[in-house]
Design a protein around this motif. Structure first.
Motif, PDB file in Angstrom:
ATOM      1  N   VAL A 158      -1.503   0.636   6.494  1.00 44.85           N
ATOM      2  CA  VAL A 158      -0.343   0.221   7.277  1.00 44.85           C
ATOM      3  C   VAL A 158      -0.819  -0.005   8.710  1.00 44.85           C
ATOM      4  CG1 VAL A 158       1.953   0.886   8.092  1.00 44.85           C
ATOM      5  CG2 VAL A 158       1.165   1.636   5.822  1.00 44.85           C
ATOM      6  N   ALA A 184       6.878   4.481  -3.289  1.00 45.37           N
ATOM      7  CA  ALA A 184       7.619   5.741  -3.403  1.00 45.37           C
ATOM      8  C   ALA A 184       6.752   6.830  -4.039  1.00 45.37           C
ATOM      9  CB  ALA A 184       8.893   5.525  -4.201  1.00 45.37           C
ATOM     10  N   HIS A 239       2.825  16.800  11.959  1.00 45.16           N
ATOM     11  CA  HIS A 239       3.115  16.468  10.562  1.00 45.16           C
ATOM     12  C   HIS A 239       1.982  16.852   9.616  1.00 45.16           C
ATOM     13  CE1 HIS A 239       6.215  14.052  12.669  1.00 45.16           C
ATOM     14  NE2 HIS A 239       6.930  14.589  11.707  1.00 45.16           N
ATOM     15  N   ARG A 271      -4.243   6.360   5.641  1.00 42.56           N
ATOM     16  CA  ARG A 271      -2.993   5.659   5.321  1.00 42.56           C
ATOM     17  C   ARG A 271      -2.688   4.521   6.279  1.00 42.56           C
ATOM     18  NH1 ARG A 271       0.552   8.235   1.906  1.00 42.56           N
ATOM     19  NH2 ARG A 271       0.712   6.053   1.350  1.00 42.56           N
ATOM     20  N   GLN A 298       5.837  11.054   9.559  1.00 46.81           N
ATOM     21  CA  GLN A 298       6.506  11.891   8.556  1.00 46.81           C
ATOM     22  C   GLN A 298       6.521  11.194   7.192  1.00 46.81           C
ATOM     23  OE1 GLN A 298      10.590  13.135   9.613  1.00 46.81           O
ATOM     24  NE2 GLN A 298       9.868  15.133   8.968  1.00 46.81           N
ATOM     25  N   LEU A 299       6.710   9.889   7.221  1.00 44.88           N
ATOM     26  CA  LEU A 299       6.751   9.134   5.960  1.00 44.88           C
ATOM     27  C   LEU A 299       5.390   9.115   5.276  1.00 44.88           C
ATOM     28  CD1 LEU A 299       8.619   7.043   4.302  1.00 44.88           C
ATOM     29  CD2 LEU A 299       7.218   5.310   5.416  1.00 44.88           C
ATOM     30  N   LEU A 300       4.334   8.914   6.079  1.00 41.67           N
ATOM     31  CA  LEU A 300       3.019   8.618   5.488  1.00 41.67           C
ATOM     32  C   LEU A 300       2.174   9.854   5.206  1.00 41.67           C
ATOM     33  CD1 LEU A 300       2.071   5.510   7.680  1.00 41.67           C
ATOM     34  CD2 LEU A 300       2.804   5.510   5.277  1.00 41.67           C
ATOM     35  N   ILE A 301       2.369  10.907   5.985  1.00 37.97           N
ATOM     36  CA  ILE A 301       1.471  12.064   5.862  1.00 37.97           C
ATOM     37  C   ILE A 301       2.011  13.043   4.831  1.00 37.97           C
ATOM     38  CG2 ILE A 301       0.492  14.054   7.076  1.00 37.97           C
ATOM     39  CD1 ILE A 301       0.506  12.310   9.644  1.00 37.97           C
ATOM     40  N   ARG A 302       1.229  13.251   3.781  1.00 38.43           N
ATOM     41  CA  ARG A 302       1.624  14.185   2.725  1.00 38.43           C
ATOM     42  C   ARG A 302       0.961  15.535   2.902  1.00 38.43           C
ATOM     43  NH1 ARG A 302      -0.494   9.903  -1.551  1.00 38.43           N
ATOM     44  NH2 ARG A 302      -2.023   9.937   0.138  1.00 38.43           N
ATOM     45  N   HIS A 338       7.158   9.277  15.159  1.00 37.63           N
ATOM     46  CA  HIS A 338       7.292  10.483  14.319  1.00 37.63           C
ATOM     47  C   HIS A 338       7.774  10.115  12.907  1.00 37.63           C
ATOM     48  CE1 HIS A 338       6.424  13.370  17.400  1.00 37.63           C
ATOM     49  NE2 HIS A 338       7.473  13.082  18.136  1.00 37.63           N
ATOM     50  N   VAL A 359      10.803   2.121  -0.661  1.00 35.35           N
ATOM     51  CA  VAL A 359      10.295   2.861   0.508  1.00 35.35           C
ATOM     52  C   VAL A 359      11.206   2.616   1.717  1.00 35.35           C
ATOM     53  CG1 VAL A 359       8.376   3.112   2.130  1.00 35.35           C
ATOM     54  CG2 VAL A 359       7.928   2.904  -0.316  1.00 35.35           C
ATOM     55  N   GLN A 381      13.950   4.883   1.776  1.00 38.38           N
ATOM     56  CA  GLN A 381      13.582   6.210   2.292  1.00 38.38           C
ATOM     57  C   GLN A 381      13.544   6.214   3.823  1.00 38.38           C
ATOM     58  OE1 GLN A 381      13.196   8.918   0.231  1.00 38.38           O
ATOM     59  NE2 GLN A 381      13.877   7.487  -1.345  1.00 38.38           N
ATOM     60  N   TYR A 420      15.354   4.356   5.714  1.00 39.39           N
ATOM     61  CA  TYR A 420      16.769   4.356   6.108  1.00 39.39           C
ATOM     62  C   TYR A 420      17.363   5.761   5.993  1.00 39.39           C
ATOM     63  CZ  TYR A 420      21.752   3.677   6.088  1.00 39.39           C
ATOM     64  OH  TYR A 420      23.092   3.805   6.365  1.00 39.39           O
ATOM     65  N   LYS A 421      17.025   6.452   4.920  1.00 43.46           N
ATOM     66  CA  LYS A 421      17.567   7.803   4.737  1.00 43.46           C
ATOM     67  C   LYS A 421      17.123   8.718   5.878  1.00 43.46           C
ATOM     68  CE  LYS A 421      15.737  10.514   1.718  1.00 43.46           C
ATOM     69  NZ  LYS A 421      15.239  10.956   0.402  1.00 43.46           N
ATOM     70  N   MET A 422      15.841   8.622   6.266  1.00 39.71           N
ATOM     71  CA  MET A 422      15.359   9.442   7.389  1.00 39.71           C
ATOM     72  C   MET A 422      16.138   9.125   8.662  1.00 39.71           C
ATOM     73  SD  MET A 422      11.327   9.042   6.600  1.00 39.71           S
ATOM     74  CE  MET A 422      10.640   9.965   7.967  1.00 39.71           C
ATOM     75  N   VAL A 434       9.991  13.765   2.152  1.00 37.02           N
ATOM     76  CA  VAL A 434      10.932  12.709   2.520  1.00 37.02           C
ATOM     77  C   VAL A 434      11.745  12.302   1.299  1.00 37.02           C
ATOM     78  CG1 VAL A 434      11.109  10.307   3.285  1.00 37.02           C
ATOM     79  CG2 VAL A 434       9.571  11.879   4.475  1.00 37.02           C
ATOM     80  N   ASN A 445       3.588   7.351  -3.257  1.00 35.86           N
ATOM     81  CA  ASN A 445       2.567   7.911  -2.354  1.00 35.86           C
ATOM     82  C   ASN A 445       3.071   8.204  -0.951  1.00 35.86           C
ATOM     83  OD1 ASN A 445       2.440   5.476  -0.928  1.00 35.86           O
ATOM     84  ND2 ASN A 445       0.607   4.746  -1.980  1.00 35.86           N
ATOM     85  N   ILE A 446       4.401   8.281  -0.767  1.00 32.53           N
ATOM     86  CA  ILE A 446       4.887   8.761   0.536  1.00 32.53           C
ATOM     87  C   ILE A 446       5.018  10.276   0.491  1.00 32.53           C
ATOM     88  CG2 ILE A 446       6.069   6.610   1.131  1.00 32.53           C
ATOM     89  CD1 ILE A 446       8.727   8.110   0.543  1.00 32.53           C
ATOM     90  N   ASN A 447       5.279  10.848   1.636  1.00 32.76           N
ATOM     91  CA  ASN A 447       5.491  12.287   1.770  1.00 32.76           C
ATOM     92  C   ASN A 447       6.602  12.741   0.809  1.00 32.76           C
ATOM     93  OD1 ASN A 447       6.130  14.853   2.651  1.00 32.76           O
ATOM     94  ND2 ASN A 447       6.402  14.272   4.803  1.00 32.76           N
ATOM     95  N   PRO A 448       6.289  13.608  -0.149  1.00 37.08           N
ATOM     96  CA  PRO A 448       7.327  14.007  -1.113  1.00 37.08           C
ATOM     97  C   PRO A 448       8.505  14.727  -0.471  1.00 37.08           C
ATOM     98  CG  PRO A 448       5.310  15.321  -1.383  1.00 37.08           C
ATOM     99  CD  PRO A 448       4.988  14.224  -0.420  1.00 37.08           C
ATOM    100  N   PRO A 497       0.815  -1.213   0.000  1.00 40.71           N
ATOM    101  CA  PRO A 497       0.000   0.000   0.000  1.00 40.71           C
ATOM    102  C   PRO A 497       0.855   1.272   0.000  1.00 40.71           C
ATOM    103  CG  PRO A 497      -0.069  -1.057   2.173  1.00 40.71           C
ATOM    104  CD  PRO A 497       0.670  -1.987   1.255  1.00 40.71           C
ATOM    105  N   VAL A 498       2.069   1.170   0.519  1.00 42.74           N
ATOM    106  CA  VAL A 498       2.946   2.340   0.549  1.00 42.74           C
ATOM    107  C   VAL A 498       3.992   2.178  -0.544  1.00 42.74           C
ATOM    108  CG1 VAL A 498       4.472   3.736   1.962  1.00 42.74           C
ATOM    109  CG2 VAL A 498       2.611   2.462   3.045  1.00 42.74           C
TER     110      VAL A 498
END
Lengths: 541, 541
Positions: free
Chosen positions: B313, A66, B243, B280, B216-220, B212, B380, B383, B385-387, A73, A68-71, A63-64
């Motif tokens: 999720v 790249a 967020h 989400r 941050q990842l899920l909320i656009r 958090h 994803v 991403q 990991y990057k955060m 991020v 549809n995640i927070n741009p 469902p998640v």
């Protein structure tokens, strides 16, 4: 998929003001012939041309995705642990599995200011106090006398008594244990010669969360800007991106030793304003990261006046305050400078970031730090406190260490001499390593490197040939990334491409720490020199 | 200023869906006659009627004011350390300065799950290992044998060897030290009977930063919603607000012991969708906070199916997994439940949060924790990991402790028996305290209290008279806040008003931890009972 990449590109492009600094005409313009037709301050190449988009599929079972995640991020980058480091980790695994498979037998991580990972020993006194406060039952046992120095035992007693209920495993006050903040405030007063209020101290897990807190507080929308040095430590660009703000760049002048010039600040501020950006704060990193310069006091006064006149919050990254290597320069905190100018709480809004990760102790893994917050109204401070309280508190070991760093052993204490010897050896060695690497870089063809007056880094400029730039374009990467990956593959030395920090467009740099053990420096210099000569020969126009 | 307050009010009002649960008609409607003409799920009263706006002045000398900071920060609330706690801290200072000035001689903090602050001793084995790994030089000294248990020394050796270069003061891999993640993964496998990949573990400074990260990842945008239980632990509402997302409430059914019912989830999901909200994720807290229920496995299976069907999720807050007090209930991780249903990585996207702050150890100040992240695509995960890498790593002591919690002493280890005794004593005592407080609450006029099957809290409902509700309105506060402040002023007992967690509109609760030392419980019960009787008499309609 193509649409997302195009959108991202447009966003990145729009986000960079592309105002060039005074000296930019000295540098070759960005090659129009390359496959990269435009550019942002920070390398968009990795995202535009490589993963993660290549692996995206619209029939994903997840469902998640790249898409549809927070741009924000997606957009954020942190090169210090970016693509080159991932490559290095893979090479390291490869070396373990197949020794002798590469022309080097170890990876040398010069990408990150992480001294203890490269063999620097911790300061004994600090670790003694930490061990005793982690297991206070030791304080009651007679055998402890033989294992720990007397002043470490005394200090651990003091600290345990400062913690309500002696509960080293309890959440503390959200700003940190009051007694530890008292110690830190006393240390700041001793450093600066001006008063410090323990209620101005917010203790944090390293400096990074403190920076995020301030960005979260100040940034309301993409129309809010933060003035940041270019080059900068990419925590700032990452945090501004994650919080949806606008990085307003000001360029440090490489030609004058990474000078921070007020006219450049004014020019960039005006340019931002003319585009409708509301600039909230100025970030200054002193000593500089990745640039290593130490600001002159006169320069700092002008910066304080600039912030005061323009109504900007001064966000002072002072985590390298103990790392100054040249006798002609001294660290002055912005708080001291502003107070010595006669400015008090109502005149200047100032946040100073400090960390236990840097200095001579380099306790990165302990994640201790604080911010000293001055010149905010009571209601805004209440909001800062609320944000701290959502995360309950920072870790107590880090809090204890932050208090020790700001109040190390004094003359007469049992540990004093060994402490001073450990500290002196580390700082003197860092100064020698900085000088050796600086000299070595300056001997390379097409490379110039400013002195590291402080901090832990050198940021040499490499002038690359058109042929090298074209070869990088053919690999869909930036020229500095291309150089750094080649360097890594040939020598095992990991450095970070300048595009991760920002640089004058058309110039190329990399950041190299001064942290490898001193006995390894000659080998690094010779491997790097050999690689560089071959690279220049291979790509000579 | 009035405009800002009005805007905030509108925003808060708009943000709550105000869909009432099935049982809401059992409760008295919100009094139209009160000065509070509408309401959100979380108390807006403090912001609407009191500070910080009262102190705002347009001629502020400060560039940053409550009018120009990020409105999401203003909007966010965290009642666990909110107004009542600030009042308690002031009372505590007052007691120290003027002993005897209040009808009690100590403040009893029942507001926060912070066991060691109330006298719970840490687990000896854990602290021994922490002290040794904080100061590894101890491992080489013969005196150490006399001070530490043999298995603690052995474990510390193992851990120090797992850390590259034995550098306990270095930044680790951004997900945490690989060897420690191996230990945690093995502990999860032992707990669940299903495989766990150490690369799915992201270690964090307590569970809060992990939550958090996911928000941050899920909320656009404000059109993205997260299904959250009501009542909920206010980290979730705070993080969603910070967020910029939308909290989609689902109500736990108080009448069935805070039951989590699938029809309620479906109803709220559909309602959110019909308002254009893209939902989400679903947050489930098990064992519940503040509600203390432990979900039945069958219920968990239905929740997993719901998430799978709806493409949500599943964010599983499992930090109280060791805190179960009733023989008829058992903790099952959502990972175990979903794997036992035959669902693998491609079927369900699941994040499990764990912390060292809870359980029988309660090591809140160490800020250790992890999230186990499964069912995300590779891009994803890159991403995520990057955060993590932007903040470098979580603190190493917390990482070590997380590994110990997931791999405590085993049969045959020197510490095993003392460890089991310490653990057993704490958990048995917590169970007794929960029962005593539950019984005491249920004896109070107009109070009903569900059993604490697990976690560390009771969440009794208080049925307040119209007169009490009116008195609260006259003080511009909510009835539950009014009750809790009165309770504090009369007894020194600090509890958190239900409005900080969310509750069915028109019902009033408070959260009380079960953590005060066992010998203090009788006094708490008698003081609380005496206060309650007087309160009810004073405000009898």
């Amino acid at each position: 998929m193509r649409k997302i990449a195009a959108d991202r590109f447009r966003r990145l492009f729009n986000r960079s003001l592309l105002l060039l600094p005074r000296h930019s005409h000295n540098h070759p313009p960005f090659p129009a012939s390359s496959s990269i037709s435009s550019h942002s301050l920070f390398s968009p190449y990795r995202f535009l041309f490589s993963t993660p988009f290549s692996s995206m599929a619209s029939d994903s079972p997840f469902p998640v995705t790249a898409q549809n995640i927070n741009p924000k991020v997606l957009e954020c980058e942190y090169a210090v642990r970016g693509e080159v480091v991932t490559l290095a980790q893979n090479l390291q695994k490869d070396l373990q599995a197949n020794p002798g498979s590469h022309p080097f037998d170890e990876i040398l991580y010069c990408n990150i200011g992480n001294p203890q990972s490269l063999g620097q020993a911790p300061i004994t006194f600090f670790r003694e106090v930490l061990a005793l406060s982690d297991h206070p039952a030791l304080l009651d046992k007679s055998e402890t006398q033989g294992l720990f120095s007397a002043d470490a035992i005394e200090r651990a007693w003091q600290i345990v008594e400062q913690i309500p209920g002696r509960a080293t495993g309890a959440y503390s006050h959200s700003q940190g244990v009051k007694g530890l903040r008292d110690t830190i405030a006393a240390g700041i007063e001793e450093r600066d010669g001006f008063p410090c209020n323990p209620d101005d101290i917010f203790m944090t897990d390293g400096a990074s969360p403190a920076v995020h807190n301030m960005m979260q507080l100040l940034i309301r929308s993409e129309n809010d800007g933060i003035l940041c040095p270019i080059p900068q430590y990419p925590l700032y660009s990452a945090s501004i991106t994650l919080h949806g703000g606008f990085l307003v760049p000001y360029y440090l002048d490489e030609a004058t030793g990474w000078g921070l010039e007020i006219p450049e600040l004014k020019k960039q501020l005006e340019a931002a304003k003319s585009k409708g950006i509301s600039v909230r704060a100025l970030v200054v990193i002193n000593p500089g990261n990745p640039t290593g310069q130490v600001l002159a006091e006169e320069n700092q006064r002008n910066i304080v006046d600039f912030c005061k006149q323009e109504g900007l919050v001064l966000l002072a990254d002072e985590v390298y305050q103990e790392n100054v290597y040249v006798p002609e320069k001294k660290f002055h905190s912005f708080k001291k400078v502003s107070r010595s100018m006669g400015y008090g709480e109502n005149d200047i809004t100032l946040v100073s970031f400090q960390s236990v990760s840097k200095g001579y102790h380099g306790e990165c893994g302990k994640r201790g730090g604080y911010m000293e917050v001055t010149g905010f109204s009571a209601d805004v401070r209440e909001q800062i406190y609320k944000m701290a309280s959502v995360n309950l508190c920072s870790n107590i070991s880090g809090q204890i260490l932050a208090s020790l760093v700001m109040s190390p052993p004094k003359v007469g204490d049992e540990s004093y001499e060994s402490y001073m010897a450990e500290k002196g050896n580390i700082l003197e060695s860092l100064a020698r390593r900085a000088k050796t690497l600086e000299d070595a870089f300056n001997k390379l063809e097409g490379v110039t490197c400013n002195k590291a007056e402080g901090a832990m880094y050198l940021f040499p400029q490499i002038r690359l040939s058109q042929k090298a730039i074209k070869a990088a374009g053919d690999e869909n990467t930036s020229p500095d990334n291309f150089y750094c990956k080649r360097l890594l593959n040939a020598t095992g030395v990991v450095v970070v491409p300048g595009s991760g920090f920002g640089q004058v467009p058309g110039t190329w740099h990399f950041r190299c720490t001064i942290l490898p053990q001193e006995e390894k420096i000659p080998a690094i210099v010779s491997r790097l020199t050999e690689f560089h000569e071959k690279f220049m020969d291979e790509f000579r126009d």
